[in-house]
Design a protein around this motif. Structure first.
Motif, PDB file in Angstrom:
ATOM      1  N   ARG A  42       0.830  -1.204   0.000  1.00 36.45           N
ATOM      2  CA  ARG A  42       0.000   0.000   0.000  1.00 36.45           C
ATOM      3  C   ARG A  42       0.866   1.257   0.000  1.00 36.45           C
ATOM      4  NH1 ARG A  42      -4.226   0.654   4.806  1.00 36.45           N
ATOM      5  NH2 ARG A  42      -2.249   0.707   5.956  1.00 36.45           N
ATOM      6  N   SER A  43       1.960   1.242   0.771  1.00 35.28           N
ATOM      7  CA  SER A  43       2.862   2.387   0.804  1.00 35.28           C
ATOM      8  C   SER A  43       3.542   2.582  -0.550  1.00 35.28           C
ATOM      9  CB  SER A  43       3.916   2.190   1.899  1.00 35.28           C
ATOM     10  OG  SER A  43       4.785   3.295   1.967  1.00 35.28           O
ATOM     11  N   GLU A  44       3.973   1.491  -1.178  1.00 36.46           N
ATOM     12  CA  GLU A  44       4.601   1.575  -2.496  1.00 36.46           C
ATOM     13  C   GLU A  44       3.627   2.119  -3.533  1.00 36.46           C
ATOM     14  OE1 GLU A  44       7.678  -2.185  -1.774  1.00 36.46           O
ATOM     15  OE2 GLU A  44       5.765  -2.473  -2.813  1.00 36.46           O
ATOM     16  N   HIS A  45       2.359   1.702  -3.431  1.00 37.65           N
ATOM     17  CA  HIS A  45       1.351   2.193  -4.365  1.00 37.65           C
ATOM     18  C   HIS A  45       1.121   3.691  -4.173  1.00 37.65           C
ATOM     19  CE1 HIS A  45      -2.229   2.367  -6.840  1.00 37.65           C
ATOM     20  NE2 HIS A  45      -2.950   2.782  -5.801  1.00 37.65           N
ATOM     21  N   ARG A  46       1.107   4.138  -2.931  1.00 40.10           N
ATOM     22  CA  ARG A  46       0.910   5.564  -2.675  1.00 40.10           C
ATOM     23  C   ARG A  46       2.067   6.387  -3.223  1.00 40.10           C
ATOM     24  NH1 ARG A  46      -1.346   5.270   3.588  1.00 40.10           N
ATOM     25  NH2 ARG A  46      -3.524   4.719   3.067  1.00 40.10           N
ATOM     26  N   LEU A  47       3.288   5.880  -3.093  1.00 37.72           N
ATOM     27  CA  LEU A  47       4.425   6.590  -3.661  1.00 37.72           C
ATOM     28  C   LEU A  47       4.329   6.608  -5.182  1.00 37.72           C
ATOM     29  CD1 LEU A  47       7.075   8.058  -3.558  1.00 37.72           C
ATOM     30  CD2 LEU A  47       8.251   5.870  -3.181  1.00 37.72           C
ATOM     31  N   ALA A  48       3.901   5.489  -5.783  1.00 40.42           N
ATOM     32  CA  ALA A  48       3.741   5.447  -7.241  1.00 40.42           C
ATOM     33  C   ALA A  48       2.714   6.487  -7.697  1.00 40.42           C
ATOM     34  CB  ALA A  48       3.321   4.047  -7.670  1.00 40.42           C
ATOM     35  N   GLU A  49       1.619   6.616  -6.943  1.00 36.99           N
ATOM     36  CA  GLU A  49       0.614   7.618  -7.290  1.00 36.99           C
ATOM     37  C   GLU A  49       1.183   9.029  -7.167  1.00 36.99           C
ATOM     38  OE1 GLU A  49      -2.583   6.563  -4.615  1.00 36.99           O
ATOM     39  OE2 GLU A  49      -3.733   5.718  -6.293  1.00 36.99           O
TER      40      GLU A  49
END
Length: 306
Positions: A42-49
């Motif tokens: 979830r943290s990696e996805h937020r950084l990607a966004e």
């Protein structure tokens, strides 16, 4: 009459209890690992966004945070590694080739941008945002051009890139050869017309989209090139024709056309600015791709500036 009482003193109940306890421990550990992995994802996805706030990033990049377990690193606000891969980044074609304006508008040229950092710290990892600063240590940034897009830029639509193995060794420069990249002696193979002249500046028409549609004589050859970085350009200099031992094309080029054919595999092509403005210092082959890279010891950056 009193019946005898049988007491089971065999080790089976104790063994069963131990197995159940072990299974419960494994289940708890598995659940914790699953939760930790979910939080990391979830943290990696937020950084990607957050990175997609950059005007250059059209598709969600791949982001990997190092360190396990995730929660302990997130609590300290630092991770021992970060990898970002942004594919499909728009790349402009050369402004012109021999007086003929060139663009990648009809067939878009794309590149891949990448970042590796040894340490990430100083931020609230649960609240990545486009403008929140990120501190990176030991950064390597890169731009990768695959053979298809490099061929479009050089106007050689069937271009292939290869890294020859070291002398007296078989193979294509893979891990077994102990050589994964080269700056000089990179092998390019493609088809060009004969004579190898470009379209007239007055017509402003490129070669047909497929080398098989050349109306005149054509030849498929393999040449050796050297790679260098000069400002915002990748400089490709063809040095000679290649005759093996690697797999290659050995088309017959009349003597009067040899220099001109080599010139067709030479050129200056632009590449996208490296992530976060890292200065490029090196160009080399990497498998069937060309990689332009640079390093920085420390960076404080914002995702929307990627």
């Amino acid at each position: 009459m009193t019946l005898p009482v049988h007491i089971d003193d065999s080790p089976r109940p104790r063994l069963r209890a131990a197995v159940i306890a072990f299974a419960l421990v494994i289940a708890v550990i598995g659940a914790l690992v699953t939760i930790d992995t979910f939080r990391a994802g979830r943290s990696e996805h937020r950084l990607a966004e957050a990175l997609m706030a950059s005007p250059r990033v059209d598709f969600e990049p791949e982001v990997t945070l190092g360190g396990f377990p995730y929660w302990s690193h997130a609590r300290r606000g630092e991770f021992p590694g970060l990898t970002i891969t942004a594919r499909g980044v728009a790349a402009a074609g050369p402004a012109e080739l021999a007086g003929v304006p060139q663009t990648c508008a009809s067939t878009p040229c794309r590149a891949e941008l990448g970042v590796r950092a040894d340490e990430v710290k100083g931020m609230d990892t649960g609240r990545w945002s486009a403008t929140r600063p990120i501190m990176l240590t030991a950064v390597t940034a890169s731009a990768k051009l695959d053979s298809v897009n490099l061929g479009r830029m050089l106007d050689i639509t069937d271009l292939a890139v290869n890294t020859p193995a070291p002398a007296n060794r078989a193979g294509g420069g893979g891990p077994g050869d102990g050589l994964l990249e080269r700056t000089t002696g990179v092998l390019l193979t493609g088809t060009v017309s004969l004579p190898p002249s470009r379209p007239s500046p007055r017509t402003q028409v490129r070669y047909p989209p497929s080398s098989q549609r050349f109306t005149g004589q054509r030849v498929r050859v393999s040449v050796l090139v050297d790679l260098a970085v000069d400002g915002n350009d990748l400089v490709i200099t063809a040095t000679d024709f290649y005759g093996g031992p690697e797999e290659h094309a050995d088309g017959r080029v009349p003597a009067q056309f040899r220099a001109a054919v080599l010139a067709r595999f030479s050129g200056r092509v632009p590449y996208p600015r490296l992530p976060w403005g890292v200065s490029p210092t090196k160009a080399n082959s990497a498998g069937s791709d060309i990689l332009i890279s640079g390093t920085a010891p420390y960076l404080t950056v914002a995702p929307d500036r990627f």
